[in-house]
Motif scaffolding. Structure first.
Motif, mmCIF file in Angstrom:
data_model
loop_
_atom_site.group_PDB
_atom_site.id
_atom_site.type_symbol
_atom_site.label_atom_id
_atom_site.label_comp_id
_atom_site.label_asym_id
_atom_site.label_seq_id
_atom_site.Cartn_x
_atom_site.Cartn_y
_atom_site.Cartn_z
ATOM 1 N N ARG A 291 0.846 -1.201 0.000
ATOM 2 C CA ARG A 291 0.000 0.000 0.000
ATOM 3 C C ARG A 291 0.874 1.241 0.000
ATOM 4 O O ARG A 291 1.773 1.384 0.839
ATOM 5 N N LEU A 292 0.615 2.105 -0.947
ATOM 6 C CA LEU A 292 1.363 3.358 -1.047
ATOM 7 C C LEU A 292 0.677 4.424 -0.196
ATOM 8 O O LEU A 292 -0.534 4.626 -0.302
ATOM 9 N N ASP A 296 0.633 8.743 -5.544
ATOM 10 C CA ASP A 296 -0.280 8.372 -6.619
ATOM 11 C C ASP A 296 0.154 7.046 -7.234
ATOM 12 O O ASP A 296 1.189 6.957 -7.902
ATOM 13 N N LYS A 297 -0.659 6.008 -7.024
ATOM 14 C CA LYS A 297 -0.325 4.671 -7.524
ATOM 15 C C LYS A 297 -0.193 4.659 -9.043
ATOM 16 O O LYS A 297 0.699 4.004 -9.596
ATOM 17 N N ASN A 298 -1.076 5.349 -9.717
ATOM 18 C CA ASN A 298 -1.061 5.327 -11.181
ATOM 19 C C ASN A 298 0.209 5.953 -11.740
ATOM 20 O O ASN A 298 0.763 5.468 -12.739
ATOM 21 N N ALA A 301 3.029 3.370 -11.171
ATOM 22 C CA ALA A 301 2.920 2.261 -12.123
ATOM 23 C C ALA A 301 3.351 2.702 -13.519
ATOM 24 O O ALA A 301 4.037 1.948 -14.233
ATOM 25 N N THR A 312 3.501 -3.880 -13.255
ATOM 26 C CA THR A 312 2.898 -4.037 -11.935
ATOM 27 C C THR A 312 1.423 -4.399 -12.113
ATOM 28 O O THR A 312 0.937 -4.535 -13.229
ATOM 29 N N SER A 314 -2.713 -4.762 -9.785
ATOM 30 C CA SER A 314 -3.535 -4.388 -8.632
ATOM 31 C C SER A 314 -4.434 -5.553 -8.287
ATOM 32 O O SER A 314 -4.578 -6.489 -9.072
ATOM 33 N N GLU A 346 -4.930 2.472 -3.438
ATOM 34 C CA GLU A 346 -3.534 2.710 -3.041
ATOM 35 C C GLU A 346 -2.681 1.443 -3.095
ATOM 36 O O GLU A 346 -1.508 1.466 -2.763
ATOM 37 N N LEU A 348 -0.625 -1.477 -4.834
ATOM 38 C CA LEU A 348 0.166 -1.800 -6.018
ATOM 39 C C LEU A 348 0.770 -3.184 -5.816
ATOM 40 O O LEU A 348 1.197 -3.529 -4.710
#
Length: 379
Positions: A291-292, A296-298, A301, A312, A314, A346, A348
């Motif tokens: 979990r980040l 921003d996960k996107n 990635a 990566t 989800s 959140e 990844l």
């Protein structure tokens, strides 16, 4: 791309010895002409039942078919089945194809698995049963609580074990914890047959019905005694599965080693929260989620893929109840399941498969840290 190295998020693994054995046995199948209804599927079923410590295993052509057959056996038409929103869409759609209605339940933030308390809130007179998903290869830690809850309310409990080949809780294998287990052998899974699935159960009646239903509802005399479909596994598919199963414990051991290396390297990062595995569970690590925190996960990635060649994933975003079809047809909406909505955006998943060496794992971690620093500096 700054670095030409490519790291896939998932890929199947076959050692040289397995490839030779598979090819040799397929040659025998091709020469015999018996590509279906031969001994290989029966042998694979027997070995899988032995491995999972269940009385019965019934091979089918997908994990989705495994779910649908069990749901048809339990008779969910016109009834509701509670499923976690954090799952692949095949879980709830299998309920729909059996004439039932999926009711989405929220998850626990620390495990990403279905929350028994929300299951209790969703129970009503229409509820027929519950599907518990062993997400990412972690057996739902509250599986015993869910089993007792279902038993006390006259409900069935199915394990969606598509991620959990070789996973263990309290010395019991995934697939041997409830009324039935559904496994997928899709190419990305912990073990694969290319395409395929397996039902595991200790219920002889369910096993017998499944054997008929997977083959157009035909009994051993080829008389149609129920409504079925073409959900059979081929002989060639079973051969591949047999060799993968023989190496499954080694696959799971290697995945745990990769996960531990990630854990050790990422434990002190202020921008990352790691998911912990309870001491009584052996995780199969189909996925390695993290979990980040405030990142921003996107963006992460995107940079990992385009600048470092790292794929990566989800599990799963958007959650099922936020897919447009369900919002339109089941009238689900944003805000229905707040924990899933807050946490999963959140999460990844880093690459994890038997092609990940120590050097590759370190490259993934170093690249992730670089991406996090870059995105943090942009704020």
């Amino acid at each position: 791309m700054l670095n030409q190295r490519r790291v896939f998020s998932a890929t199947p693994y076959f050692d040289d010895e397995s490839i030779i054995g598979i090819v040799d046995e397929i040659k025998v199948i091709l020469k015999s002409g018996m590509l279906a209804d031969g001994p290989q599927v029966k042998n694979f079923e027997a070995e899988f039942a032995k491995y999972t410590q269940t009385e019965h295993a019934v091979a089918v052509n997908s994990g989705t078919a495994a779910l649908e057959i069990m749901l048809r056996y339990f008779g969910v038409e016109g009834k509701e089945v509670i499923v976690p929103t954090n799952t692949f869409v095949a879980t709830p759609t299998s309920v729909l194809f059996c004439g039932g209605t999926p009711v989405f339940a929220d998850i626990k933030a620390e495990t990403l698995c279905i929350d028994p308390e929300d299951v209790k809130r969703k129970l009503n007179s229409k509820t027929a049963g519950v599907i518990a998903v062993h997400i990412a290869g972690l057996i739902c830690p509250e599986i015993n609580e869910l089993r007792e809850l279902c038993h006390n309310n006259g409900l069935f409990l199915i394990e969606d074990a598509a991620h959990a080949h070789g996973a263990v809780i309290d010395q019991k294998k995934a697939g041997n914890l409830c009324d039935g287990g559904a496994f997928s052998f899709y190419p990305t899974k912990v073990m694969t047959t290319g395409q395929g699935g397996m039902i595991t159960t200790n219920n002889p009646e369910l096993a017998l019905v499944a054997q008929k239903m997977r083959d157009h509802g035909l009994d051993p005399d080829r008389i149609m005694v129920m409504l079925g479909d073409n959900w059979c596994m081929s002989e060639v598919t079973a051969i591949i599965g047999k060799y993968q199963l023989a190496n499954l414990d080694e696959f799971v051991k290697k995945r745990n080693e990769i996960a531990k290396r990630y854990d050790h390297s990422l434990a002190k990062s202020q921008h990352i929260s790691l998911f912990q595995t309870p001491d009584n569970i052996r995780h199969s690590y189909y996925k390695y989620p993290l979990r980040l925190n405030g990142i921003d996960k996107n963006k992460i990635a995107f940079i990992l893929k385009n600048d470092f060649g790292i794929d990566t994933g989800s599990i799963y975003y958007p959650p099922c109840h936020l897919h447009p079809w369900y919002m339109s047809n089941l009238h689900t909406r944003k805000g229905d399941l707040p924990i899933s909505e807050d946490v999963l955006k959140e999460v990844l998943c880093l690459p994890i498969h038997l092609g990940i060496t120590d050097k590759t794992a370190d490259y993934v971690v170093d690249s992730l840290n670089t991406c996090i620093s870059r995105v943090s500096d942009e704020k």
